[in-house]
Scaffold this motif. Structure first.
Motif, PDB file in Angstrom:
ATOM      1  N   SER A  62       0.938  -1.401  -0.311  1.00  0.00           N
ATOM      2  CA  SER A  62       0.216   0.073  -0.159  1.00  0.00           C
ATOM      3  C   SER A  62       0.571   1.093  -0.489  1.00  0.00           C
ATOM      4  CB  SER A  62      -0.876   0.496   1.325  1.00  0.00           C
ATOM      5  OG  SER A  62      -2.250  -0.902   1.528  1.00  0.00           O
ATOM      6  N   PRO A  63       0.426   2.423  -0.779  1.00  0.00           N
ATOM      7  CA  PRO A  63       1.090   3.618  -0.218  1.00  0.00           C
ATOM      8  C   PRO A  63       1.448   3.718   1.193  1.00  0.00           C
ATOM      9  CG  PRO A  63      -0.909   3.980  -1.831  1.00  0.00           C
ATOM     10  CD  PRO A  63      -1.124   2.491  -1.128  1.00  0.00           C
ATOM     11  N   TRP A  64       2.523   4.128   1.790  1.00  0.00           N
ATOM     12  CA  TRP A  64       2.790   5.137   2.945  1.00  0.00           C
ATOM     13  C   TRP A  64       1.167   5.777   3.557  1.00  0.00           C
ATOM     14  CZ3 TRP A  64       7.547   3.387   5.177  1.00  0.00           C
ATOM     15  CH2 TRP A  64       7.198   4.331   6.532  1.00  0.00           C
ATOM     16  N   GLY A  65       0.984   5.371   4.651  1.00  0.00           N
ATOM     17  CA  GLY A  65      -0.159   6.405   4.979  1.00  0.00           C
ATOM     18  C   GLY A  65      -1.787   5.532   4.973  1.00  0.00           C
ATOM     19  N   ASP A  66      -1.753   4.491   4.549  1.00  0.00           N
ATOM     20  CA  ASP A  66      -3.217   3.729   3.562  1.00  0.00           C
ATOM     21  C   ASP A  66      -3.304   3.028   4.351  1.00  0.00           C
ATOM     22  OD1 ASP A  66      -4.980   4.173   1.870  1.00  0.00           O
ATOM     23  OD2 ASP A  66      -4.456   4.141  -0.040  1.00  0.00           O
ATOM     24  N   VAL A  67      -4.558   2.087   4.083  1.00  0.00           N
ATOM     25  CA  VAL A  67      -4.686   1.316   4.703  1.00  0.00           C
ATOM     26  C   VAL A  67      -4.153  -0.135   4.016  1.00  0.00           C
ATOM     27  CG1 VAL A  67      -6.751  -0.989   4.488  1.00  0.00           C
ATOM     28  CG2 VAL A  67      -7.192   1.956   4.963  1.00  0.00           C
ATOM     29  N   HIS A  70      -3.830  -2.985   1.238  1.00  0.00           N
ATOM     30  CA  HIS A  70      -4.844  -2.696   0.427  1.00  0.00           C
ATOM     31  C   HIS A  70      -4.469  -3.275  -1.323  1.00  0.00           C
ATOM     32  CE1 HIS A  70      -4.434   1.710  -0.778  1.00  0.00           C
ATOM     33  NE2 HIS A  70      -5.064   0.898  -2.045  1.00  0.00           N
ATOM     34  N   LYS A  71      -2.997  -3.615  -1.774  1.00  0.00           N
ATOM     35  CA  LYS A  71      -2.929  -3.749  -2.772  1.00  0.00           C
ATOM     36  C   LYS A  71      -2.499  -5.095  -2.973  1.00  0.00           C
ATOM     37  CE  LYS A  71      -2.750   0.987  -4.882  1.00  0.00           C
ATOM     38  NZ  LYS A  71      -1.930   1.465  -6.187  1.00  0.00           N
ATOM     39  N   SER A 104       5.950   8.899  -4.566  1.00  0.00           N
ATOM     40  CA  SER A 104       5.576   8.289  -3.407  1.00  0.00           C
ATOM     41  C   SER A 104       6.118   7.122  -2.543  1.00  0.00           C
ATOM     42  CB  SER A 104       4.280   7.689  -3.867  1.00  0.00           C
ATOM     43  OG  SER A 104       3.477   8.079  -4.642  1.00  0.00           O
ATOM     44  N   TYR A 106       5.970   3.420  -0.045  1.00  0.00           N
ATOM     45  CA  TYR A 106       5.028   2.335   0.214  1.00  0.00           C
ATOM     46  C   TYR A 106       5.538   1.353   0.786  1.00  0.00           C
ATOM     47  CZ  TYR A 106       3.303   3.279  -4.635  1.00  0.00           C
ATOM     48  OH  TYR A 106       2.593   4.222  -5.683  1.00  0.00           O
ATOM     49  N   TRP A 121       9.472  -1.013   3.628  1.00  0.00           N
ATOM     50  CA  TRP A 121       9.267   0.172   2.851  1.00  0.00           C
ATOM     51  C   TRP A 121      10.088   0.208   1.676  1.00  0.00           C
ATOM     52  CZ3 TRP A 121      12.592   4.149   2.576  1.00  0.00           C
ATOM     53  CH2 TRP A 121      13.481   3.610   3.967  1.00  0.00           C
TER      54      TRP A 121
END
Length: 441
Positions: A62-67, A70-71, A104, A106, A121
């Motif tokens: 996931s992107p940093w700070g996202d849930v 989720h990918k 970004s 991840y 990360w």
């Protein structure tokens, strides 16, 4: 280094000091030896890891700070049987992450429902990055990996965009039926799981036709990581195998295939639109064309195979110095010698400085750097007390090199001494108003 240091929350994921005990893994489905590589396609990253039983190959991210996670992406698994007498079998997993956004960050983990790795990360790299920063070194071993702790810290601080390992891994990956290779890959996970770990083969990888190297790493192209190129920011980086000049028993045709590929790649990199976008051309290969070590290696002789070719093959095999000079290669990175040596701009065994006062400003030949003192059980080498005129600076300290491509005209290099608590003991700026063959005149 020039690059600003940013501390990420992920630094809490501590990277522990390397273990020196070689043993088999207790959990055969647990992912280990996780490392990243850039496949040369913008917006992508390859995650590679090992298990000792066959499992699925999944990366959740996931992107940093996202849930979190989720990918997901699914990849492939390839069995690898080491050629030692135990014929130990492992499974190499590769998953390509795509559609990554430049700039970004991840978070990810890899594995399957039978076992997941720790969380790591990374930030993507590609041609849009403005000032790529690298750590460079060769000859890092499983025993005495002296530079590794400092590299772990720099990785955690986020100051590196990629690491270039210029040949010779583990000493040696095939030893003890490839258990040494397993342990080495576990050790470098502490850096290679966070930044792309880009490699080239060295002489210590030669066992069983370089099989441990070819199977464990995932570099761009279709040459089993032996030679390839990639672009990042304003630089075109070429990785090559110097070993094709020395291990003819594995196929003399490899030498000519690589040379032809290098010629085509350099011609493409020198197309006006490509050289304008990526003016810096940098090569990395294990055995240097020149060196002043006192060990009778190939580079200590005037007729180095890598530099001048081989006349004992049919047909005669061309060397690389003229090819690189005619295509305006700016910087050539080497290892193999367990020392650090910076050369004045050199071609044909002669110095071609930009000027007496500013030798690296508009130099008239490629610049060579030898950085092979990261640390291994063979210790460091000795220097010839009477070097040639092209030798500018030498050190036997353990350490590695920083490189940052600042813009189209300025490139920074600095040598870090691990023996002197991380002190930069040598540094230069290469400054070029123009690049390419015409820049020599």
């Amino acid at each position: 280094m020039v690059k600003m240091v940013t501390v990420y929350a992920a630094c809490a994921l501590l990277c522990f000091a390397p273990l020196l005990v070689v043993s088999d893994p207790p959990v055969l489905t647990q992912p280990e030896q996780v490392h990243l590589s850039y496949p040369g396609v913008p917006g992508s990253m390859v995650v590679t890891w090992t298990t000792f039983n066959r499992t699925d190959s999944l990366v959740e991210y996931s992107p940093w700070g996202d849930v979190l996670f989720h990918k997901s992406a699914k990849g492939s698994v390839t069995p690898f049987v080491d050629s030692g007498n135990e014929k130990r079998k492992m499974f190499i997993h590769r998953v390509t992450l795509s559609d990554l956004k430049p700039g970004s960050h991840y978070v990810y983990h890899c594995g399957s429902d039978m076992g997941w790795s720790d969380m790591f990360w990374f930030r993507p790299i590609d041609e849009t990055i403005t000032q790529p920063a690298f750590a460079l070194y060769g000859d890092l071993g499983n025993e005495n990996p002296q530079s590794l702790a400092r590299l772990q810290k720099e990785t955690q601080l986020g100051i590196l965009d990629a690491i270039l390992h210029i040949g010779d891994f583990a000493y040696d990956m095939h030893d003890d039926n490839a258990r040494v290779g397993d342990e080495f890959m576990r050790q470098i996970q502490s850096i290679a799981a966070y930044v792309p770990y880009m490699t080239c083969p060295g002489n210590h990888e030669s066992a069983y036709n370089f099989s441990n190297y070819r199977n464990r790493f995932s570099m761009p192209g279709r040459t089993e990581s032996l030679w390839y190129s990639w672009n990042v920011g304003p630089v075109h980086i070429i990785s090559l195998s110097t070993e094709v000049y020395f291990y003819l028993e594995f196929g003399q045709e490899l030498l000519f295939r690589q040379y032809d590929w290098l010629k085509r790649d350099l011609e493409e990199a020198n197309r006006p639109e490509n050289r304008a976008a990526r003016p810096w051309i940098i090569t990395m290969g294990h055995r240097p064309m020149y060196c002043s070590d006192d060990d009778q290696d190939d580079c200590t002789t005037f007729d180095s195979f890598v530099r001048g070719g081989r006349s004992d093959t049919t047909p005669a095999a061309p060397g690389l110095e003229d090819l690189f000079y005619l295509h305006g290669v700016d910087l050539e990175l080497w290892a193999h010698e367990h020392t650090y040596e910076r050369l004045w701009p050199v071609y044909g065994d002669k110095v071609f400085n930009g000027s007496v006062a500013e030798p690296y400003t508009n130099p008239k030949a490629p610049v060579h750097i030898i950085t092979g003192s990261a640390g291994c059980k063979e210790k460091t080498d000795r220097f010839n007390p009477n070097p040639k005129d092209w030798s500018a600076f030498r050190s036997t300290d353990y350490g590695y090199t920083h490189m940052q491509v600042v813009n189209h005209t300025h490139l920074y290099l600095g040598q870090v001494s691990d023996d002197q608590a991380g002190k930069t003991i040598d540094s230069i700026w290469i400054i070029k108003d123009k690049h390419g063959y015409d820049a020599w005149f």
